[in-house]
Scaffold this motif. Structure first.
Motif, PDB file in Angstrom:
ATOM      1  N   GLU A 115      51.066   5.680  -2.390  1.00  0.00           N
ATOM      2  CA  GLU A 115      52.397   6.045  -1.900  1.00  0.00           C
ATOM      3  C   GLU A 115      53.156   6.906  -2.909  1.00  0.00           C
ATOM      4  O   GLU A 115      53.935   7.775  -2.526  1.00  0.00           O
ATOM      5  N   ASN A 263      58.613   6.044  -2.932  1.00  0.00           N
ATOM      6  CA  ASN A 263      58.440   5.225  -1.737  1.00  0.00           C
ATOM      7  C   ASN A 263      58.245   3.750  -2.056  1.00  0.00           C
ATOM      8  O   ASN A 263      57.875   3.372  -3.184  1.00  0.00           O
ATOM      9  N   SER A 352      65.547   3.960   9.615  1.00  0.00           N
ATOM     10  CA  SER A 352      64.156   4.185  10.017  1.00  0.00           C
ATOM     11  C   SER A 352      63.697   5.575   9.617  1.00  0.00           C
ATOM     12  O   SER A 352      62.560   5.761   9.151  1.00  0.00           O
ATOM     13  N   CYS A 356      60.640   6.256   6.917  1.00  0.00           N
ATOM     14  CA  CYS A 356      59.431   6.933   7.413  1.00  0.00           C
ATOM     15  C   CYS A 356      59.353   8.390   6.968  1.00  0.00           C
ATOM     16  O   CYS A 356      58.461   9.136   7.406  1.00  0.00           O
ATOM     17  N   ASN A 357      60.317   8.820   6.137  1.00  0.00           N
ATOM     18  CA  ASN A 357      60.335  10.195   5.611  1.00  0.00           C
ATOM     19  C   ASN A 357      60.395  11.258   6.713  1.00  0.00           C
ATOM     20  O   ASN A 357      59.689  12.269   6.669  1.00  0.00           O
ATOM     21  N   LEU A 371      53.553  10.990  12.970  1.00  0.00           N
ATOM     22  CA  LEU A 371      54.508  10.364  12.058  1.00  0.00           C
ATOM     23  C   LEU A 371      55.872  10.189  12.705  1.00  0.00           C
ATOM     24  O   LEU A 371      56.516   9.142  12.577  1.00  0.00           O
ATOM     25  N   PHE A 374      55.805   7.537  15.481  1.00  0.00           N
ATOM     26  CA  PHE A 374      55.791   6.190  14.895  1.00  0.00           C
ATOM     27  C   PHE A 374      57.185   5.795  14.427  1.00  0.00           C
ATOM     28  O   PHE A 374      57.647   4.676  14.688  1.00  0.00           O
ATOM     29  N   ALA A 375      57.852   6.715  13.743  1.00  0.00           N
ATOM     30  CA  ALA A 375      59.211   6.432  13.261  1.00  0.00           C
ATOM     31  C   ALA A 375      60.154   6.157  14.430  1.00  0.00           C
ATOM     32  O   ALA A 375      61.002   5.262  14.355  1.00  0.00           O
ATOM     33  N   ILE A 378      59.408   2.678  15.831  1.00  0.00           N
ATOM     34  CA  ILE A 378      59.937   1.666  14.894  1.00  0.00           C
ATOM     35  C   ILE A 378      61.444   1.505  15.097  1.00  0.00           C
ATOM     36  O   ILE A 378      61.980   0.390  15.181  1.00  0.00           O
ATOM     37  N   VAL A 423      52.605  -2.254   9.309  1.00  0.00           N
ATOM     38  CA  VAL A 423      53.725  -2.188  10.247  1.00  0.00           C
ATOM     39  C   VAL A 423      54.723  -3.299   9.942  1.00  0.00           C
ATOM     40  O   VAL A 423      55.939  -3.084   9.940  1.00  0.00           O
ATOM     41  N   LYS A 426      56.698  -2.298   6.906  1.00  0.00           N
ATOM     42  CA  LYS A 426      57.686  -1.249   7.192  1.00  0.00           C
ATOM     43  C   LYS A 426      58.906  -1.842   7.899  1.00  0.00           C
ATOM     44  O   LYS A 426      60.054  -1.513   7.567  1.00  0.00           O
TER      45      LYS A 426
END
Length: 434
Positions: A115, A263, A352, A356-357, A371, A374-375, A378, A423, A426
């Motif tokens: 990371e 991170n 979020s 998740c950048n 990506l 997914f963010a 979430i 997950v 996160k």
């Protein structure tokens, strides 16, 4: 003692208990009560910086203690200010040359994992004298993830490799306090020359500069002088440059270098950190115990340090060997993070996005990149779990999506967190922020 004098003394006692002794002596002690009456309070300040600090940091307290009195300021050259040059120049010079670094903060002790391998590599290259596109290097993350550790590691290794290099590693608050001391002592030109002759300047906690525009100007000038001379600047902050309430000039300069997030360590990395810190304390921590703790403690590295401290203290006092079951029983109270304030949909989306950048616009947008998707999922899951808003309103906040899309995302993440530790990690990290 008049009523006004009593109120001012009460305020000073309150302020002294609220701030550090250094801050009180630098900022509040020089303020004197001037000509005042039952309706007017006049405060004599040595300069506008002191006035700004008082108003910025104690506005509500002043209203409480001075009530409905009319507060006025008078900038004067006090006797204390005139006498200061006899003492302060030498003190400031000694302070500037004294590089105070935490001996535990080294590159060897920064366990980065995949990371943060890139950000550690950038930091190491700077310590070895390779600047290039990493100037300035801007590190940002939530507190406790290793920004200060990296700053101290850079300074320490650079000093060992190049003993003659002039290096300063300092917090923004300490820089401002030093600037005020030099202003009082009329030695600010000496301070400017010293800082602008550095080879490497490392500044921590830049967010402390927000809403302090007068001090920002001096720091910007220092940055510019070092950049123009080809010297290295490294800055750390709790926020990305675009999220700081600073001038466009300093934000643009920071964004013109290398902006790198620090991170949250992944599961395996957290387990390795736990075992490393345990070994430094002479504690044997089995891998299964470290992995169990890492899965449940995922806010920051300081949380991991606290867990190791507790286990170490227990083992020493009771003479017991740490097992997975014992570690679980000792740490149970840290595993659940109770919400302390009302969570909004916007707050969930922002947290979020940061974790998740990606950007808030990405989450609310139409991109289907993995990506970003997914963010977005979430954020939808957490918004449904952590807010009391209707499903249709939550869905609408995500770029006008339907409630069925929201329910699908919520169900998808609910299944994934049961089987995927990444997950779960996160989700807990974002929940802890919220």
């Amino acid at each position: 003692m008049s009523h006004t004098q009593q109120l001012w003394c009460d305020f000073l006692r309150h302020a002294k208990a609220k701030c550090s002794s250094v801050a009180f002596n630098n900022w509040l002690a020089p303020i004197k009560l001037g000509e005042s009456s039952d309706t007017i309070v006049e405060l004599e300040v040595p300069n506008l910086y002191v006035q700004e600090y008082l108003v910025s940091n104690f506005q509500d307290d002043l209203k409480t203690f001075l009530n409905a009195l009319d507060l006025r300021f008078k900038v004067i050259d006090s006797p204390e200010k005139k006498e200061a040059p006899k003492i302060l120049p030498q003190k400031v010079a000694v302070k500037s040359c004294n590089l105070k670094l935490n001996p535990l903060y080294t590159f060897n002790d920064f366990i980065e994992g995949p990371e943060n391998a890139f950000v550690k590599s950038c930091a190491q290259s700077i310590s070895k004298g390779s600047y290039g596109a990493s100037n300035p290097l801007f590190l940002y993350s939530n507190p406790g993830l290793g920004k200060t550790h990296l700053l101290h590691s850079i300074a320490k290794e650079a000093k060992e490799l190049y003993p003659k290099k002039r290096i300063q590693c300092i917090s923004t608050e300490a820089f401002i306090n030093e600037l005020v001391a030099n202003l009082k002592g009329k030695t600010v030109d000496r301070m400017k020359r010293w800082y602008r002759d550095l080879d490497i300047l490392l500044i921590d906690d830049l967010q402390f500069l927000e809403n302090r525009l007068n001090f920002e100007e001096e720091l910007v000038h220092t940055f510019e002088a070092l950049f123009n001379a080809g010297k290295q600047v490294v800055v750390a902050s709790d926020k990305a440059p675009s999220h700081l309430k600073l001038s466009a000039r300093i934000i643009g300069r920071m964004e013109g270098g290398l902006v790198a997030p620090v991170n949250v360590p992944g599961l395996e990395t957290r387990a390795a950190i736990l075992q490393r810190k345990a070994s430094l304390r002479g504690l044997t921590l089995p891998y299964d115990a470290a992995l169990m703790l890492a899965e449940n403690l995922d806010q920051n590295v300081r949380q991991l340090e606290g867990a190791v401290n507790r286990l170490s203290a227990f083992a020493q006092m009771n003479g017991q060997t740490i097992t997975c079951e014992l570690a679980k029983n000792l740490m149970q109270d840290l595993f659940e993070v109770a919400p302390t304030k009302k969570v909004t949909i916007d707050a969930v989306i922002q947290a979020s996005a940061r974790a998740c950048n990606v950007s808030v616009a990405d989450i609310r947008g139409s991109s289907r990149k993995r990506l970003i998707s997914f963010a977005r999922a979430i954020a939808m899951h957490l918004a449904k779990e952590m807010t009391a808003e209707p499903i249709t309103l939550i869905a609408a906040a995500f770029g006008g999506r339907t409630h069925s899309t929201l329910l699908h995302a919520h169900s998808k993440i609910a299944k994934e967190k049961e089987s995927d530790p990444g997950v779960r990690s996160k989700l807990r990290a974002i929940q802890s922020v919220l």
